[in-house]
Design a protein around this motif. Structure first.
Motif, mmCIF file in Angstrom:
data_model
loop_
_atom_site.group_PDB
_atom_site.id
_atom_site.type_symbol
_atom_site.label_atom_id
_atom_site.label_comp_id
_atom_site.label_asym_id
_atom_site.label_seq_id
_atom_site.Cartn_x
_atom_site.Cartn_y
_atom_site.Cartn_z
ATOM 1 N N ALA A 1 0.832 -1.208 0.000
ATOM 2 C CA ALA A 1 0.000 0.000 0.000
ATOM 3 C C ALA A 1 0.862 1.252 0.000
ATOM 4 O O ALA A 1 0.521 2.262 -0.623
ATOM 5 C CB ALA A 1 -0.918 -0.014 1.214
ATOM 6 N N SER A 2 2.001 1.194 0.690
ATOM 7 C CA SER A 2 2.908 2.331 0.712
ATOM 8 C C SER A 2 3.482 2.602 -0.669
ATOM 9 O O SER A 2 3.585 3.762 -1.104
ATOM 10 C CB SER A 2 4.043 2.075 1.713
ATOM 11 O OG SER A 2 4.954 3.152 1.736
ATOM 12 N N ARG A 3 3.829 1.541 -1.382
ATOM 13 C CA ARG A 3 4.371 1.710 -2.730
ATOM 14 C C ARG A 3 3.313 2.314 -3.663
ATOM 15 O O ARG A 3 3.634 3.146 -4.520
ATOM 16 C CB ARG A 3 4.861 0.370 -3.280
ATOM 17 C CG ARG A 3 6.054 -0.188 -2.523
ATOM 18 C CD ARG A 3 6.548 -1.501 -3.097
ATOM 19 N NE ARG A 3 7.533 -2.123 -2.227
ATOM 20 C CZ ARG A 3 8.804 -1.750 -2.148
ATOM 21 N NH1 ARG A 3 9.247 -0.776 -2.927
ATOM 22 N NH2 ARG A 3 9.640 -2.353 -1.324
ATOM 23 N N GLU A 4 2.065 1.901 -3.496
ATOM 24 C CA GLU A 4 0.996 2.423 -4.344
ATOM 25 C C GLU A 4 0.694 3.885 -4.047
ATOM 26 O O GLU A 4 0.439 4.682 -4.949
ATOM 27 C CB GLU A 4 -0.271 1.585 -4.150
ATOM 28 C CG GLU A 4 -0.188 0.184 -4.731
ATOM 29 C CD GLU A 4 -1.489 -0.576 -4.585
ATOM 30 O OE1 GLU A 4 -2.508 0.063 -4.219
ATOM 31 O OE2 GLU A 4 -1.492 -1.791 -4.819
ATOM 32 N N SER A 5 0.701 4.237 -2.766
ATOM 33 C CA SER A 5 0.294 5.591 -2.394
ATOM 34 C C SER A 5 1.414 6.622 -2.467
ATOM 35 O O SER A 5 1.164 7.791 -2.769
ATOM 36 C CB SER A 5 -0.290 5.587 -0.980
ATOM 37 O OG SER A 5 0.687 5.162 -0.026
#
Length: 201
Positions: free
Chosen positions: A109-113
């Protein structure tokens, strides 16, 4: 100060102590009755469930929940290794899987956001992500049936508090500790802002 989600922007030691005291008193931790039965592993012991990079990621998550202020934060207390040990040694397989899947989900999720893994993300991006997860876990825990497992982020928050406030740093720096306490005083004064006393349990 808290956000609308209820997740503190900068969790104070006083608030964290209040929460962990409630946590201990209510036996709210997941992992069932075996959770407090684990012994500390040797410094060089290899965790068979978590890799070194995963433990480092747990440290960063814990540090975001309990960051360094005037006292060292969760990372300095080694909370990531504590969480890994507790999950590996005391959680049922179902909860282990949920925890590990959740750990991977946080990094994804961190990579996506933000375009970076959680460990490389900015403090603001980390905080925003965990605030969203905290709101999600509150809603999930409120509506779930007793048979359903706990939300993975609930597990992480509880273990962060437990690990920190049972560590040497938590006991001797975040709280006031006296190895041999004096007389019992049930009405001792406590000024606003003072650290609470660590127990001797």
């Amino acid at each position: 100060m808290t956000t609308d989600s209820g997740f503190p922007e900068a969790l104070t030691r006083r608030e964290a102590i209040r929460r962990v005291s409630t946590l201990f008193g209510g036996a709210a931790l997941v992992g069932q009755s075996a959770i407090l039965a684990s012994c500390a592993a040797p410094q060089d012991a290899e965790n068979v469930l978590f890799s070194g990079s995963e433990i480092a990621l747990l440290d960063e998550i814990a540090e975001t929940i309990l960051p360094e202020t005037d006292t060292p934060g969760a990372k300095a207390a080694g909370v990531g290794a504590f969480m890994a040990l507790m999950v590996a040694d005391t959680y049922y397989e179902r909860d282990q899987a949920i925890f590990r899947e959740g750990l991977a989900a946080i990094d994804s999720a961190s990579r996506e956001s933000s375009g970076a893994g959680f460990a490389a993300a900015t403090a603001a991006d980390r905080q925003a992500l965990l605030e969203a997860l905290d709101a999600e876990q509150h809603e999930y825990m409120r509506d779930k049936s007793p048979e359903e497992p706990a939300h993975f982020f609930r597990m992480m928050k509880e273990l962060t508090l437990l690990g920190y406030f049972t560590s040497e740093i938590g006991y001797m720096q975040a709280m006031r500790y006296v190895e041999t306490p004096g007389r019992y005083d049930p009405c001792a004064s406590h000024a606003p802002g003072e650290k609470i006393w660590a127990d001797h349990a």
